[in-house]
Design a protein around this motif. Sequence first.
Motif, short mmCIF file in Angstrom:
data_model
loop_
_atom_site.label_atom_id
_atom_site.label_comp_id
_atom_site.label_asym_id
_atom_site.label_seq_id
_atom_site.Cartn_x
_atom_site.Cartn_y
_atom_site.Cartn_z
N SER A 55 8.94 84.77 -31.02
CA SER A 55 7.48 84.81 -31.14
C SER A 55 7.07 83.90 -32.30
O SER A 55 7.90 83.46 -33.10
N SER A 89 3.43 90.93 -33.09
CA SER A 89 2.43 91.50 -32.17
C SER A 89 2.36 90.79 -30.83
O SER A 89 1.95 91.38 -29.84
N GLN A 90 2.78 89.52 -30.76
CA GLN A 90 2.81 88.83 -29.46
C GLN A 90 3.74 89.55 -28.49
O GLN A 90 3.38 89.82 -27.34
N GLU A 93 2.38 92.96 -27.42
CA GLU A 93 1.39 92.84 -26.35
C GLU A 93 2.06 92.58 -24.99
O GLU A 93 1.67 93.14 -23.97
N SER A 115 9.83 93.21 -30.42
CA SER A 115 8.49 93.51 -30.93
C SER A 115 8.50 94.32 -32.22
O SER A 115 7.47 94.50 -32.83
N GLU A 170 0.97 86.97 -37.44
CA GLU A 170 0.53 86.06 -36.39
C GLU A 170 -0.71 86.63 -35.69
O GLU A 170 -1.00 87.82 -35.80
N THR A 172 -2.78 87.30 -32.03
CA THR A 172 -2.57 87.42 -30.59
C THR A 172 -3.94 87.55 -29.92
O THR A 172 -4.89 88.06 -30.52
N ASP A 173 -4.02 87.06 -28.68
CA ASP A 173 -5.32 86.99 -27.99
C ASP A 173 -5.99 88.35 -27.88
O ASP A 173 -7.17 88.51 -28.20
#
Length: 353
Positions: A55, A89-90, A93, A115, A170, A172-173
């Motif tokens: 990630s 966190s990517q 998710e 994760s 980081e 994430t969307d």
Amino acid sequence: MSTVYINSASCISVQGTLSENILQNLKPENSVKIIKAIEPNYKEFIPPAMIRRMSKTVKMSSVASHYALKEAGIEQPDAIIVGTGMGCSQDSEKFLKNVIDNHEEFLTPTFFIQSTHNTVAGQIALGLQCHGYNFTYVNTSSSLEFSFLDALLQIKDGEAENVLVGSTDEQTDRTMELYCLNNTVKKEADLPADYLNSTTNGVIWGEGASFFVLGKDKTENAYAKLTDIKISNGLDLEETSDFIQKFLTKNNLSAKDIDAVILGYSGDANSDVYYTKAMDLFQDSALLYYKHLSGEFNTASGFSTFIACHILKDQQIPEVMMINTERKEKVKNILLYNHLAGSDHSLVLLEKA
């Protein structure tokens, strides 16, 4: 008690902090809601087959830690300590999306395994084949400060001589969408953000990774002495001055002895009042701010620590960071004050090495 030195400092951020002349090339950003880190060419540092499985936060940390160790001239640290607010966190998710899409059946464990918050420290250790003390702190905006505190104790107790300490977070969307919905991130109508005199709530969100090598012995390129750290989970506004004053007194200093104060002004009107309160103490110090350069995120204090190290080493204060006009010919002591949305207050005292 032995002195602990910051012998190297490396940072990947929304600024070009891996390049030279860092203090001269800082550019503020106040007109977008979310700012992304400037990433290096990972292929120069990580095998392509591994890059695909990593990630963003692991990749940023791998490169930043590589630079930090190289600068300190150390191949194998005695300990690796990482602070992170959100971790990987990517991959979190991706795992949760898999759970929903597959109705909780036939799940591959890969994303779940990757994760966990301690993936970063683990991946760095695997890459270095380092079997020493390996720990991750997840304490929102004081994650890096807890990591520093642990490293200080490790060195002062004789458990380690050189410790790699880092912070990383980081974007994430999905998380950014949620932050926009709950007004953690500023609305479009409130941009461009006025960091110092904001009348609106919410912040501009950033990301990044900062790594440092703390050592018992001072190297030729040492940046600073890490003198002391103080952390408080909660603080009433009226307690701010007392919180800082007691910390200075403990270190046999007064406000006049602090040459520069770096404050975490984020443009969030509700919580920036703590910094305004703190400024009253330092009438003769250079007052600086930095989140208009890095964005706000859980471990944004890694960016301010990195910049403070360069200010001490280069004896220069960047114009773009100045709140007042106070200029010091020599910068010996720097105080860093940070919190996130009014919680997890931290003070870090650095002295010229």
